[in-house]
Design a protein around this motif. Structure first.
Motif, PDB file in Angstrom:
ATOM      1  N   THR A  12      11.869  10.257  -0.697  1.00 42.32           N
ATOM      2  CA  THR A  12      12.116  11.616  -0.198  1.00 42.32           C
ATOM      3  C   THR A  12      12.223  12.639  -1.316  1.00 42.32           C
ATOM      4  OG1 THR A  12      14.514  11.225  -0.143  1.00 42.32           O
ATOM      5  CG2 THR A  12      13.266  10.761   1.870  1.00 42.32           C
ATOM      6  N   SER A  13      12.641  12.199  -2.498  1.00 43.89           N
ATOM      7  CA  SER A  13      12.845  13.166  -3.576  1.00 43.89           C
ATOM      8  C   SER A  13      11.561  13.552  -4.294  1.00 43.89           C
ATOM      9  CB  SER A  13      13.847  12.613  -4.597  1.00 43.89           C
ATOM     10  OG  SER A  13      13.324  11.465  -5.248  1.00 43.89           O
ATOM     11  N   SER A  14      10.469  12.795  -4.058  1.00 39.73           N
ATOM     12  CA  SER A  14       9.291  13.102  -4.864  1.00 39.73           C
ATOM     13  C   SER A  14       7.955  12.991  -4.137  1.00 39.73           C
ATOM     14  CB  SER A  14       9.258  12.197  -6.103  1.00 39.73           C
ATOM     15  OG  SER A  14       9.232  10.832  -5.731  1.00 39.73           O
ATOM     16  N   PHE A  15       7.932  12.615  -2.857  1.00 40.38           N
ATOM     17  CA  PHE A  15       6.626  12.477  -2.204  1.00 40.38           C
ATOM     18  C   PHE A  15       5.916  13.822  -2.120  1.00 40.38           C
ATOM     19  CE2 PHE A  15       8.803  13.800   1.701  1.00 40.38           C
ATOM     20  CZ  PHE A  15       7.826  14.548   2.349  1.00 40.38           C
ATOM     21  N   ALA A  16       6.701  14.920  -1.998  1.00 43.62           N
ATOM     22  CA  ALA A  16       6.074  16.244  -1.938  1.00 43.62           C
ATOM     23  C   ALA A  16       5.368  16.569  -3.250  1.00 43.62           C
ATOM     24  CB  ALA A  16       7.124  17.311  -1.624  1.00 43.62           C
ATOM     25  N   VAL A  17       5.936  16.103  -4.375  1.00 46.86           N
ATOM     26  CA  VAL A  17       5.304  16.330  -5.676  1.00 46.86           C
ATOM     27  C   VAL A  17       3.983  15.560  -5.750  1.00 46.86           C
ATOM     28  CG1 VAL A  17       5.645  16.282  -8.169  1.00 46.86           C
ATOM     29  CG2 VAL A  17       7.620  16.492  -6.661  1.00 46.86           C
ATOM     30  N   VAL A  18       3.993  14.320  -5.255  1.00 48.59           N
ATOM     31  CA  VAL A  18       2.782  13.502  -5.281  1.00 48.59           C
ATOM     32  C   VAL A  18       1.681  14.142  -4.443  1.00 48.59           C
ATOM     33  CG1 VAL A  18       1.811  11.272  -4.604  1.00 48.59           C
ATOM     34  CG2 VAL A  18       4.028  11.371  -5.740  1.00 48.59           C
ATOM     35  N   LEU A  19       2.022  14.564  -3.219  1.00 45.60           N
ATOM     36  CA  LEU A  19       1.006  15.173  -2.351  1.00 45.60           C
ATOM     37  C   LEU A  19       0.486  16.472  -2.932  1.00 45.60           C
ATOM     38  CD1 LEU A  19       2.500  14.484   1.189  1.00 45.60           C
ATOM     39  CD2 LEU A  19       0.641  13.289   0.026  1.00 45.60           C
ATOM     40  N   ALA A  20       1.389  17.276  -3.506  1.00 51.59           N
ATOM     41  CA  ALA A  20       0.937  18.527  -4.129  1.00 51.59           C
ATOM     42  C   ALA A  20       0.004  18.238  -5.300  1.00 51.59           C
ATOM     43  CB  ALA A  20       2.142  19.344  -4.594  1.00 51.59           C
ATOM     44  N   GLY A  21       0.309  17.186  -6.067  1.00 45.67           N
ATOM     45  CA  GLY A  21      -0.542  16.835  -7.202  1.00 45.67           C
ATOM     46  C   GLY A  21      -1.909  16.348  -6.766  1.00 45.67           C
ATOM     47  N   LEU A  22      -1.946  15.494  -5.748  1.00 44.83           N
ATOM     48  CA  LEU A  22      -3.229  14.992  -5.274  1.00 44.83           C
ATOM     49  C   LEU A  22      -4.080  16.102  -4.669  1.00 44.83           C
ATOM     50  CD1 LEU A  22      -2.136  11.588  -3.665  1.00 44.83           C
ATOM     51  CD2 LEU A  22      -3.243  11.953  -5.873  1.00 44.83           C
ATOM     52  N   ARG A  23      -3.451  17.011  -3.913  1.00 46.93           N
ATOM     53  CA  ARG A  23      -4.213  18.113  -3.341  1.00 46.93           C
ATOM     54  C   ARG A  23      -4.731  19.038  -4.445  1.00 46.93           C
ATOM     55  NH1 ARG A  23      -3.902  18.968   2.090  1.00 46.93           N
ATOM     56  NH2 ARG A  23      -5.758  20.218   1.605  1.00 46.93           N
ATOM     57  N   ALA A  24      -3.912  19.253  -5.486  1.00 46.81           N
ATOM     58  CA  ALA A  24      -4.359  20.078  -6.607  1.00 46.81           C
ATOM     59  C   ALA A  24      -5.516  19.428  -7.347  1.00 46.81           C
ATOM     60  CB  ALA A  24      -3.199  20.332  -7.578  1.00 46.81           C
ATOM     61  N   PRO A  71       6.307  25.607 -14.788  1.00 48.81           N
ATOM     62  CA  PRO A  71       5.633  26.399 -13.745  1.00 48.81           C
ATOM     63  C   PRO A  71       5.929  25.901 -12.337  1.00 48.81           C
ATOM     64  CG  PRO A  71       4.122  25.845 -15.538  1.00 48.81           C
ATOM     65  CD  PRO A  71       5.350  25.010 -15.737  1.00 48.81           C
ATOM     66  N   ILE A  72       6.107  24.591 -12.182  1.00 45.52           N
ATOM     67  CA  ILE A  72       6.397  24.051 -10.855  1.00 45.52           C
ATOM     68  C   ILE A  72       7.801  24.438 -10.413  1.00 45.52           C
ATOM     69  CG2 ILE A  72       6.503  21.923  -9.492  1.00 45.52           C
ATOM     70  CD1 ILE A  72       4.648  20.680 -11.600  1.00 45.52           C
ATOM     71  N   CYS A  73       8.754  24.392 -11.346  1.00 50.26           N
ATOM     72  CA  CYS A  73      10.125  24.759 -11.010  1.00 50.26           C
ATOM     73  C   CYS A  73      10.268  26.263 -10.779  1.00 50.26           C
ATOM     74  CB  CYS A  73      11.079  24.296 -12.112  1.00 50.26           C
ATOM     75  SG  CYS A  73      11.257  22.488 -12.191  1.00 50.26           S
ATOM     76  N   ALA A  74       9.272  27.043 -11.197  1.00 47.05           N
ATOM     77  CA  ALA A  74       9.280  28.477 -10.903  1.00 47.05           C
ATOM     78  C   ALA A  74       8.728  28.772  -9.513  1.00 47.05           C
ATOM     79  CB  ALA A  74       8.466  29.231 -11.956  1.00 47.05           C
ATOM     80  N   ALA A  75       8.100  27.772  -8.867  1.00 46.53           N
ATOM     81  CA  ALA A  75       7.495  27.983  -7.554  1.00 46.53           C
ATOM     82  C   ALA A  75       8.504  28.430  -6.495  1.00 46.53           C
ATOM     83  CB  ALA A  75       6.767  26.717  -7.106  1.00 46.53           C
ATOM     84  N   ALA A 130       0.652  21.732   7.217  1.00 40.51           N
ATOM     85  CA  ALA A 130       0.996  22.758   8.190  1.00 40.51           C
ATOM     86  C   ALA A 130       1.754  23.925   7.574  1.00 40.51           C
ATOM     87  CB  ALA A 130       1.833  22.144   9.320  1.00 40.51           C
ATOM     88  N   ALA A 131       2.007  23.883   6.310  1.00 42.27           N
ATOM     89  CA  ALA A 131       2.762  24.934   5.630  1.00 42.27           C
ATOM     90  C   ALA A 131       1.938  25.512   4.490  1.00 42.27           C
ATOM     91  CB  ALA A 131       4.077  24.362   5.091  1.00 42.27           C
ATOM     92  N   PRO A 132       2.244  26.739   4.059  1.00 46.53           N
ATOM     93  CA  PRO A 132       1.560  27.301   2.892  1.00 46.53           C
ATOM     94  C   PRO A 132       1.759  26.403   1.671  1.00 46.53           C
ATOM     95  CG  PRO A 132       2.828  28.996   4.020  1.00 46.53           C
ATOM     96  CD  PRO A 132       3.211  27.690   4.641  1.00 46.53           C
ATOM     97  N   PRO A 133       0.725  26.187   0.871  1.00 48.20           N
ATOM     98  CA  PRO A 133       0.855  25.305  -0.297  1.00 48.20           C
ATOM     99  C   PRO A 133       2.012  25.697  -1.213  1.00 48.20           C
ATOM    100  CG  PRO A 133      -1.445  25.838   0.091  1.00 48.20           C
ATOM    101  CD  PRO A 133      -0.652  26.691   1.035  1.00 48.20           C
ATOM    102  N   LEU A 134       2.244  26.997  -1.389  1.00 51.50           N
ATOM    103  CA  LEU A 134       3.323  27.429  -2.273  1.00 51.50           C
ATOM    104  C   LEU A 134       4.675  26.999  -1.739  1.00 51.50           C
ATOM    105  CD1 LEU A 134       4.214  28.976  -4.790  1.00 51.50           C
ATOM    106  CD2 LEU A 134       4.228  31.071  -3.432  1.00 51.50           C
ATOM    107  N   LEU A 135       4.820  26.940  -0.407  1.00 54.92           N
ATOM    108  CA  LEU A 135       6.092  26.520   0.179  1.00 54.92           C
ATOM    109  C   LEU A 135       6.361  25.053  -0.134  1.00 54.92           C
ATOM    110  CD1 LEU A 135       8.232  27.983   1.920  1.00 54.92           C
ATOM    111  CD2 LEU A 135       7.230  26.847   3.909  1.00 54.92           C
ATOM    112  N   ILE A 136       5.331  24.218  -0.020  1.00 57.42           N
ATOM    113  CA  ILE A 136       5.488  22.806  -0.347  1.00 57.42           C
ATOM    114  C   ILE A 136       5.705  22.621  -1.845  1.00 57.42           C
ATOM    115  CG2 ILE A 136       4.376  20.551  -0.269  1.00 57.42           C
ATOM    116  CD1 ILE A 136       5.301  21.715   2.436  1.00 57.42           C
ATOM    117  N   GLU A 137       4.999  23.405  -2.641  1.00 51.81           N
ATOM    118  CA  GLU A 137       5.184  23.318  -4.088  1.00 51.81           C
ATOM    119  C   GLU A 137       6.600  23.732  -4.481  1.00 51.81           C
ATOM    120  OE1 GLU A 137       3.155  25.125  -8.139  1.00 51.81           O
ATOM    121  OE2 GLU A 137       1.954  24.983  -6.308  1.00 51.81           O
TER     122      GLU A 137
END
Length: 416
Positions: free
Chosen positions: A30-42, A143-147, A322-329
């Motif tokens: 739960t603490s990092s799957f969003a980072v993985v998905l954001a990285g793969l999509r990027a 930059p990610i922590c500034a999102a 289903a959410a804006p990429p910046l929101l997930i980032e």
């Protein structure tokens, strides 16, 4: 040294390490799957490819943890490379084709395995100064922590509640801060308008992607920093955590195994498998079991839970699509705040390494990509070069320095 012997008998049973393993896997996922998905999509992955990558990483993480735990009878917790995923996020504006990224993942796995096979390579990687490696990681994470800040400005009604929930929980129940932010994100996404699921299927399926090695510069520009950040921030850090708790497994077999696992999942979209760093302490500490010789049960249990959690990969992609990429980032950025703080502290804590670390940080965060090679690689290279320059400068004797000072202050001589 060997792990400390228990002061109590071995009758504490299985419940304690099994419960710890369950918590370990849930926290790690739960603490990092969003980072993985954001990285793969990027990195150019489609929703189906991203779900496949997360599924493959969960399976490889779990099976590797089970194998190593049973093989060595030590709490060898395994994870995916969260800093590596953050690296992929930071490289997103380059619009990398996913086939090229998959080629880089294969090279990363080969480098991990090759390092494990070579004692000289292992020593060379261990010789990279920790402040410079931490500075490179901090430059990737900044930059990610500034999102979250950017998201609050662009989507105040949607991002502000997520940040507030995270901040309040961070203050009163820190372990629930990131899961709470994820729950708040889910509520915001379900309550507001969204752009659809992007074709994502809630049930993940393996998707093979052919590697594309034609853009060799981009492959190297992803693979080398991914390998370095995974080694420094995950494998070496994980070994340090284990050593603190009295466990000293050999690094080389672990690298060969995790490198092979990375090679296996790369065509499915998995970027890197490695030793856990943060959750490693959960399985290695006395809370997992009074008997150090039985704490491997926690890491093996965590591995089994990871395999099951892989089934949630598709649902996770549906949520993020289903959410804006910046929101997930921004959720990814909140999850990495603690990691950024630790990296910055390590980077500047040694006065003798501070200037070189700052150079590495500045070059990494600049976002430059000469020859298609990202800023993380150039940041570490610049830091090492500046460190070498300072080391040679400090080799001058005090008499040489005094003579140079006199030369500068004497009026009848040209200053040099």
């Amino acid at each position: 040294m060997a792990p400390e012997r228990p002061r109590t008998g071995g009758g504490a049973g299985w419940r304690q390490p099994v419960t710890t393993g369950l918590a370990l896997a849930m926290v790690g996922f739960t603490s990092s799957f969003a980072v993985v998905l954001a990285g793969l999509r990027a990195a150019g992955a489609s929703p189906a490819q991203a779900a496949s990558g997360l599924l493959a990483l969960c399976a490889a993480t779990g099976l590797t943890a089970i194998y190593l735990g049973l093989r060595h009878r030590m709490p060898l917790s395994i994870a995916w490379s969260t800093p590596g995923a953050a690296l992929l996020v930071s490289m997103g504006p380059q619009h990398v084709r996913f086939g090229t990224a998959v080629a880089a993942f294969l090279v990363t796995g080969a480098l991990l395995a090759a390092t494990g096979l070579s004692a000289r390579a292992t020593r060379l990687l261990e010789a990279v100064p920790a402040p410079l490696a931490a500075a490179m990681l901090a430059g990737i994470l900044l930059p990610i922590c500034a999102a979250p800040v950017q998201a609050v400005v662009r989507f105040p009604a949607r991002a502000a509640p997520i940040v507030i929930v995270w901040a309040v929980l961070f203050r009163f129940a820190r372990g629930w801060a990131v899961p709470g932010a994820l729950a708040a994100t889910l509520a915001v996404v379900l309550a507001g308008p969204h752009g659809g699921t992007g074709g994502a299927d809630p049930w993940p399926a393996p998707v093979l992607t052919a590697p594309d090695f034609t853009d060799a510069a981009t492959v190297a520009g992803i693979a080398l920093p991914l390998f370095l950040v995974t080694m420094a921030s995950q494998n070496l850090a994980g070994m340090s955590v284990l050593a603190v708790h009295g466990y000293r497994p050999r690094l080389r077999p672990v690298l060969v195994t995790t490198g092979a696992a990375t090679l296996a999942v790369a065509p499915l979209g998995g970027h890197a498998v490695n030793l856990a760093a943060i959750t490693a302490a959960m399985a290695a500490r006395p809370d997992a079991h009074p008997d150090p010789a039985r704490r491997w049960i926690a890491s093996v249990t965590g591995g089994a839970v990871y395999v099951v959690l892989g089934l949630a990969a598709g649902a996770a992609v549906v949520l993020t699509s289903a959410a804006p990429p910046l929101l997930i980032e921004s959720v990814a950025g909140l999850a990495l705040v603690g990691t950024l703080g630790s990296a910055l502290h390590t980077a500047v804590s040694d006065p003798g390494e501070r200037e070189a670390a700052v150079v590495a940080f500045a070059v990494t965060v600049s976002g430059i990509a000469p020859f298609g090679i990202g800023g993380a690689f150039w940041g570490l290279l610049a830091g090492l070069a500046f460190r070498l320059l300072l080391a040679r400068r400090s080799e001058e004797s005090p008499n040489d320095l005094t003579a140079r000072g006199h030369a500068l202050l004497t009026p009848d001589k040209e200053p040099r």
